[in-house]
Design a protein around this motif. Structure first.
Motif, short mmCIF file in Angstrom:
data_model
loop_
_atom_site.label_atom_id
_atom_site.label_comp_id
_atom_site.label_asym_id
_atom_site.label_seq_id
_atom_site.Cartn_x
_atom_site.Cartn_y
_atom_site.Cartn_z
N LYS A 187 42.12 42.16 27.81
CA LYS A 187 40.69 42.43 27.75
C LYS A 187 40.30 43.30 28.94
CE LYS A 187 39.77 38.05 25.41
NZ LYS A 187 39.04 36.76 25.45
N PRO A 188 39.08 43.87 28.91
CA PRO A 188 38.65 44.68 30.06
C PRO A 188 38.77 43.97 31.40
CG PRO A 188 37.16 45.01 28.22
CD PRO A 188 38.12 43.93 27.80
N ALA A 189 38.63 42.64 31.39
CA ALA A 189 38.77 41.89 32.65
C ALA A 189 40.17 42.03 33.23
CB ALA A 189 38.46 40.42 32.40
N ASP A 190 41.17 42.31 32.37
CA ASP A 190 42.54 42.51 32.84
C ASP A 190 42.78 43.93 33.33
OD1 ASP A 190 43.41 39.85 32.00
OD2 ASP A 190 43.24 40.62 29.96
N ALA A 191 41.84 44.82 33.04
CA ALA A 191 42.00 46.23 33.42
C ALA A 191 40.98 46.59 34.50
CB ALA A 191 41.85 47.12 32.19
N GLY A 192 39.90 47.26 34.10
CA GLY A 192 38.91 47.70 35.08
C GLY A 192 37.72 46.79 35.23
N GLY A 193 37.64 45.73 34.38
CA GLY A 193 36.51 44.83 34.44
C GLY A 193 35.32 45.35 33.66
#
Length: 405
Positions: A187-193
């Motif tokens: 999810k975005p939290a695992d990437a750039g937030g």
């Protein structure tokens, strides 16, 4: 036939095939060169197939019989070895690079800005997994890729990279090339937030300071970058619209820039009026271009004939001491001024228009924004003269700042 009889057949220089046992044949095509074949029937039709790697004597009689036995078991279960071999030979999607090339064929037709996934794949994904077999890509590979981007202080690009990895491997699953999508659980939290809308707009004082610093460091910042920044602030255009600009779109005598529909994010063509100050900057760029068809030609050897927006972003980052391309970290020459990017120039232009008392609908048309609601449907007036007056107000404010007066 036994091995002795096979050798005698080959020495005889007779061209043709002879049965060995249980559908296994030895075939001589030219004198002294022989290969193993199997005979089988599919839908009442007899077929011959050369065994893979089956040249005699590299493949022995015992190995040929074993290989033929395995093939017969497959045929009994309904398989057609020749059809399977043809399918494998036609299949060209083996690596992640192959997968992207296949996906990108349709993406170019469906996406207006297909250069975005191409750039992200080329810069962020290809160097790490491009040559890997599709089946060998794991979720750990995806995590390593998006974390490398995120750790380079590019959270939005990290999220975009994850999004395009999901699309890419969803395509692999659709084609049956992979059982599961290795990017699906991230999810975005695992990437750039979670991404926050930027609200950064430079004040007049900040613009004065920025152009003063850039002017004092013009040898490293670059005159083309300097004029590009001036145009972005004065016209409120997008970086892609500016850096891909050709001289065919600009008429300096009429003081107009006709931006065609394919190059606008809003999918609406627009004629941009050019204030006198802006025209003088274009005239300088024409001289600096040395006959190039692009207003901002690429000064280095590259596939792109025009410069990238990243060039100006890196130049700005260097002023803030954040140029990652340098082995030695540059000095922060911008002091306490908050960091900004190219797109913040566009927001700055919109703010300056408001400060100069330009009505909202005129300011929005200056930025080629679509007017929402009923007004956007029925109001087809171009507001060219009104936009010229509005842009003149901004240009008159920016001109002494850019020219150091």
């Amino acid at each position: 036939m036994n091995d002795k009889q096979i050798k005698a057949f080959i020495r005889s220089k007779e061209v043709g095939r002879k049965a060995v046992s249980d559908g296994l044949y030895i075939r001589v095509q030219t004198a002294g060169i022989a290969s193993w074949e199997i005979r089988y029937s599919v839908n009442g039709k007899r077929r011959f197939m050369t065994l893979e790697g089956g040249q005699y004597p590299h493949m022995s009689l015992a190995d040929a019989r074993a290989t033929a036995a395995i093939a017969r078991q497959s045929i009994i279960k309904g398989s057609d070895p020749l059809a399977e071999r043809a399918k494998l030979s036609e299949e060209k999607i083996h690596t992640v690079d192959d997968l992207f090339d296949d996906w990108f064929v349709d993406a170019k037709k469906q996406l207006k800005h297909s250069e975005i996934p191409l750039r992200i794949y080329t810069k962020e994904v290809k160097p790490y997994i491009g040559r890997l077999q599709i089946k060998d890509v794991t979720p750990l590979d995806i995590r390593n890729i998006i974390q490398k981007v995120a750790h380079s202080n590019r959270p939005c690009i990290a999220n975009d990279t994850l999004l395009h990895c999901k699309k890419l491997f969803a395509h692999a699953c659709k084609l049956g090339l992979k059982d599961g999508n290795p990017a699906s659980h991230f999810k975005p939290a695992d990437a750039g937030g979670a991404e926050k809308s930027r609200e950064r707009a430079l004040s007049v004082k900040e613009l004065e300071f920025f152009f003063d610093v850039a002017r004092k460091n013009i040898s490293s910042f670059g005159r083309d970058n300097y004029l590009a920044a001036a145009l972005l602030v004065s016209l409120g255009i997008r970086k892609g619209e500016l850096f891909k600009l050709t001289w065919r779109e600009v008429n300096l005598n009429l003081k107009i820039w006709k931006l065609p529909q394919p190059r606008t994010k809003s999918s609406v063509a627009i004629s941009i009026p050019l204030p006198d100050t802006v025209v003088s900057w274009f005239e300088e760029l024409k001289i600096r271009g040395c006959g190039s068809e692009y207003v901002f030609p690429n000064r280095k050897t590259s596939k792109n004939p025009h410069v990238s927006g990243d060039t100006l972003n890196r130049a700005i980052a260097a002023l803030f001491g954040q140029d990652s391309s340098k082995t030695k970290k540059p000095l922060n020459r911008m002091g306490d001024i908050p960091y900004f990017t190219i797109h913040d120039f566009r927001r700055t232009c919109r703010s300056l228009l408001a400060e100069q008392g330009v009505p909202s609908h005129i300011a929005e048309r200056c930025l080629n924004h679509k007017i929402k609601g009923v007004e956007g449907i029925y109001d087809r007036y171009d507001y060219f003269d009104e936009r010229l007056n509005a842009l003149n107000l901004v240009a008159n404010l920016i001109d002494p700042i850019v020219n150091g007066n």
